[in-house]
Design a protein around this motif. Structure first.
Motif, short mmCIF file in Angstrom:
data_model
loop_
_atom_site.label_atom_id
_atom_site.label_comp_id
_atom_site.label_asym_id
_atom_site.label_seq_id
_atom_site.Cartn_x
_atom_site.Cartn_y
_atom_site.Cartn_z
N LEU A 26 0.83 -1.21 0.00
CA LEU A 26 0.00 0.00 0.00
C LEU A 26 0.86 1.26 0.00
CD1 LEU A 26 -2.85 -0.99 2.50
CD2 LEU A 26 -3.03 -0.75 0.01
N SER A 27 1.97 1.21 0.73
CA SER A 27 2.88 2.36 0.75
C SER A 27 3.54 2.55 -0.61
CB SER A 27 3.95 2.15 1.83
OG SER A 27 4.83 3.25 1.88
N THR A 28 3.94 1.44 -1.26
CA THR A 28 4.54 1.54 -2.60
C THR A 28 3.54 2.11 -3.60
OG1 THR A 28 5.86 -0.43 -2.08
CG2 THR A 28 5.77 0.25 -4.37
N GLY A 29 2.26 1.77 -3.42
CA GLY A 29 1.23 2.32 -4.29
C GLY A 29 0.92 3.78 -4.03
N GLY A 30 1.39 4.32 -2.91
CA GLY A 30 1.19 5.74 -2.62
C GLY A 30 -0.10 6.05 -1.90
N LEU A 31 -0.54 5.15 -1.04
CA LEU A 31 -1.79 5.38 -0.31
C LEU A 31 -1.50 6.11 0.99
CD1 LEU A 31 -4.84 4.53 -0.64
CD2 LEU A 31 -4.35 2.77 1.06
N PRO A 32 -2.13 7.25 1.23
CA PRO A 32 -1.94 7.94 2.52
C PRO A 32 -2.59 7.14 3.64
CG PRO A 32 -3.62 9.05 1.21
CD PRO A 32 -3.05 7.97 0.34
N PRO A 33 -2.10 7.21 4.87
CA PRO A 33 -1.03 8.09 5.36
C PRO A 33 0.32 7.39 5.44
CG PRO A 33 -2.19 7.15 7.22
CD PRO A 33 -2.79 6.51 5.98
N LEU A 34 0.65 6.51 4.50
CA LEU A 34 1.90 5.78 4.52
C LEU A 34 3.01 6.58 3.84
CD1 LEU A 34 0.40 2.28 3.64
CD2 LEU A 34 0.96 3.19 5.89
N THR A 35 4.26 6.12 4.03
CA THR A 35 5.42 6.87 3.54
C THR A 35 5.39 7.06 2.03
OG1 THR A 35 6.73 5.95 5.36
CG2 THR A 35 7.95 6.91 3.52
N GLY A 36 4.93 6.06 1.27
CA GLY A 36 4.94 6.15 -0.18
C GLY A 36 4.09 7.27 -0.74
N PHE A 37 3.18 7.81 0.06
CA PHE A 37 2.36 8.94 -0.39
C PHE A 37 3.18 10.23 -0.45
CE2 PHE A 37 -0.56 12.46 0.89
CZ PHE A 37 -1.29 12.51 -0.28
N LEU A 38 4.24 10.30 0.36
CA LEU A 38 5.02 11.54 0.46
C LEU A 38 5.64 11.98 -0.87
CD1 LEU A 38 6.45 13.82 1.97
CD2 LEU A 38 8.15 12.16 2.75
N PRO A 39 6.43 11.11 -1.57
CA PRO A 39 7.02 11.60 -2.83
C PRO A 39 5.98 11.92 -3.89
CG PRO A 39 7.42 9.24 -2.55
CD PRO A 39 6.87 9.75 -1.26
N LYS A 40 4.90 11.14 -3.96
CA LYS A 40 3.87 11.42 -4.97
C LYS A 40 3.17 12.74 -4.66
CE LYS A 40 2.94 6.62 -6.28
NZ LYS A 40 4.22 6.11 -5.82
N TRP A 41 2.93 12.99 -3.41
CA TRP A 41 2.28 14.23 -2.98
C TRP A 41 3.13 15.45 -3.36
CZ3 TRP A 41 2.36 15.94 2.80
CH2 TRP A 41 1.67 17.14 2.93
N VAL A 42 4.42 15.42 -2.99
CA VAL A 42 5.26 16.59 -3.23
C VAL A 42 5.56 16.76 -4.72
CG1 VAL A 42 6.27 16.58 -0.93
CG2 VAL A 42 7.36 15.24 -2.73
N ILE A 43 5.65 15.65 -5.47
CA ILE A 43 5.92 15.77 -6.90
C ILE A 43 4.72 16.38 -7.62
CG2 ILE A 43 6.16 14.40 -9.02
CD1 ILE A 43 8.09 12.60 -7.51
N ILE A 44 3.51 15.92 -7.30
CA ILE A 44 2.32 16.50 -7.93
C ILE A 44 2.16 17.97 -7.52
CG2 ILE A 44 -0.21 16.39 -7.95
CD1 ILE A 44 0.01 13.37 -7.89
N THR A 45 2.47 18.29 -6.28
CA THR A 45 2.40 19.68 -5.83
C THR A 45 3.38 20.55 -6.60
OG1 THR A 45 1.77 18.95 -3.61
CG2 THR A 45 2.58 21.20 -3.83
N GLU A 46 4.61 20.06 -6.77
CA GLU A 46 5.63 20.83 -7.49
C GLU A 46 5.27 21.01 -8.96
OE1 GLU A 46 9.20 23.01 -7.38
OE2 GLU A 46 8.10 22.06 -5.74
N LEU A 47 4.74 19.96 -9.57
CA LEU A 47 4.31 20.08 -10.97
C LEU A 47 3.18 21.08 -11.12
CD1 LEU A 47 4.39 16.32 -12.11
CD2 LEU A 47 5.96 18.13 -12.81
N THR A 48 2.26 21.08 -10.16
CA THR A 48 1.15 22.04 -10.20
C THR A 48 1.66 23.47 -10.04
OG1 THR A 48 -0.27 20.36 -9.19
CG2 THR A 48 -1.08 22.60 -9.20
N LYS A 49 2.65 23.67 -9.17
CA LYS A 49 3.22 25.01 -8.99
C LYS A 49 3.88 25.51 -10.27
CE LYS A 49 4.22 24.73 -4.02
NZ LYS A 49 5.30 24.66 -3.01
#
Length: 344
Positions: free
Chosen positions: A249-272
Motif C-alpha cells: 500500500l505504501s509503494t502504491g502511494g496510499l496515505p497516510p503511509l510513507t509512499g504517499f510523500l514523494p507522490k504528494w510533493v511531486i504532484i504539488t511541485e508540478l502544479t506550482k
C-alpha cells in the motif's frame, strides 16, 4: 562461487556508483558505470541456468550498447569543447545521446523492454541490486546535468514510463516482473520532477529504495516468486502478511503511509510549475499501480487457499528468523509521512 571472488564482486558493485557520484570527470563517471556492469554479470550467472544465462546476455548487450552511446557522446563533447564535462555550450544532440544512454541503463520507456525479462531470469538477490543500487549512478549523472537536457524529452519519457509501468503491471503474475514494472513507473516519477526540483528526485529515490528492500526481504524469506506462492504466505509467515500488505500500500502511494510523500510533493511541485497535464497523468497512473498492488494484497491476506496438508500453520515446523533490518525498514517504509516537513 569462491568467497574471495564474491567479496571482490560485491566490493566492485559497491564502488561503481560511488566512483560515479564523487567524480566531476565524465570519463571517470563512465568507468564507474562499467564497474557496475561488469561486476553484476557474474552474479547473474552464479547458478547457471538457461534463464539466468539468457538474462545475463540480454543485460550485458543492452548495457554495453548504452555505455557505447554514452562514451561516444563524451568523446564528441571533448573533441568539440576540449573538456571532460558537459558545458552550457554542449550541443543538444550530445545531450540527447547522453539522455538516451542513461535512459537505457535506468530502464526508462521506451527503452524498458530489457528490464522485465532480465528481472525474471535472475535470483531475488540480484533482482534487488538491479532494481535499487544500479539506479543510483545513472540518476546521479542526470541530476548533475539536468539543466542541459531537453525538458520536453524528460517529460515525454516520464509520461511514457509511468503509463507502461502501470498498464503492463496489470497482467503479470510473477513477482519479479511486477517489481520490474513498478521500478519503471517509479523511474518515470523521478524523471518527471528532475527538471523542476532535483532534490525531490533524490527523496523519491531514497523512499523507493527503502520500500523495495523491505519487499524483497520478505520475498526472499521463502523465495516467493509468483502470486500463487505469495498466496501461501498466511500459513508460512503469518506476521509477514500484514507487513507485506502495508509495504504494498505504501509503494502504491496510499496515505497516510510513507509512499504517499514523494507522490504528494511531486504532484504539488508540478502544479506550482503549471504542468497540470503531467500531474494529472501521474495521479491517474498511480491509481492503476495501486490496483495491482491491491490485487497482491487480496491474494496474500484476504483469501485462504486450500492446502493438501492437515496442518494449516507451519511456523512451529519451520521457525523463521526475520532479518534484523526488517523492523527499521518497516517503520521507514510506512510511518515517515508525519516527518514530511522535516524531510522537505
Amino acid at each position: 562461487m569462491n568467497p574471495i571472488t564474491l567479496i571482490i564482486i560485491y566490493f566492485t558493485i559497491l564502488m561503481g556508483p560511488l566512483v560515479t557520484m564523487l567524480s566531476s570527470n565524465l570519463f571517470i563517471m563512465w568507468i564507474g558505470l562499467e564497474m557496475n556492469l561488469l561486476a553484476l554479470v557474474p552474479l547473474m550467472t552464479n547458478k547457471p541456468t538457461t534463464r539466468s544465462t539468457e538474462a545475463a546476455t540480454k543485460y550485458f548487450l543492452t548495457q554495453a550498447t548504452a555505455s557505447m552511446i554514452l562514451l561516444f557522446s563524451i568523446l564528441i563533447n571533448f573533441k568539440q569543447l576540449g573538456s571532460w564535462t558537459f558545458q552550457p555550450e554542449t550541443s543538444n544532440i550530445i545531450m540527447t545521446m547522453t539522455f538516451i544512454s542513461l535512459a537505457i541503463k535506468l530502464g526508462l520507456a521506451p527503452f524498458h523492454s530489457w528490464l522485465p525479462e532480465v528481472a525474471q531470469g535472475v535470483t531475488l538477490t540480484v533482482n534487488l541490486i538491479l532494481l535499487t543500487w544500479q539506479k543510483i549512478a545513472p540518476l546521479s549523472i542526470m541530476s548533475q546535468f539536468y539543466e542541459l537536457m531537453n525538458p520536453n524529452l524528460l517529460i515525454l519519457s516520464a509520461t511514457v514510463s509511468v503509463l507502461i509501468g502501470a498498464w503492463n503491471g496489470l497482467n503479470q503474475t510473477q513477482m519479479r516482473k511486477i517489481m520490474a514494472y513498478s521500478s519503471i513507473a517509479h523511474m518515470g516519477w523521478m524523471i518527471s520532477i528532475l527538471s523542476y526540483n532535483p532534490s525531490l528526485m533524490i527523496l523519491n529515490l531514497l523512499i523507493y529504495i527503502t520500500m523495495t528492500i523491505s519487499m524483497f526481504v520478505i520475498l526472499r524469506a521463502h523465495s516467493f516468486t509468483s502470486i500463487t506462492s505469495v498466496s501461501l504466505m498466511w500459513n508460512k509467515m503469518p506476521m509477514a502478511t500484514p507487513m507485506m500488505s502495508l509495504i504494498l500500500l505504501s509503494t502504491g502511494g496510499l496515505p497516510p503511509l510513507t509512499g504517499f510523500l514523494p507522490k504528494w510533493v511531486i504532484i504539488t511541485e508540478l502544479t506550482k510549475n503549471s504542468n497540470l497535464m503531467l500531474a494529472t497523468v501521474l495521479a491517474m497512473t498511480a491509481l492503476i499501480n495501486l490496483f495491482f498492488y491491491t490485487r497482491l494484497i487480496y491474494s496474500t491476506s484476504l483469501t485462504t487457499f486450500p492446502t493438501n496438508n492437515n496442518s494449516k500453520m507451519y511456523t512451529h515446523h519451520q521457525p523463521h528468523k526475520m532479518n534484523n533490518i526488517m523492523p527499521p525498514l518497516m517503520i521507514t517504509s510506512t510511518m515517515l509521512l508525519p516527518l514530511s516537513p522535516l524531510l522537505l
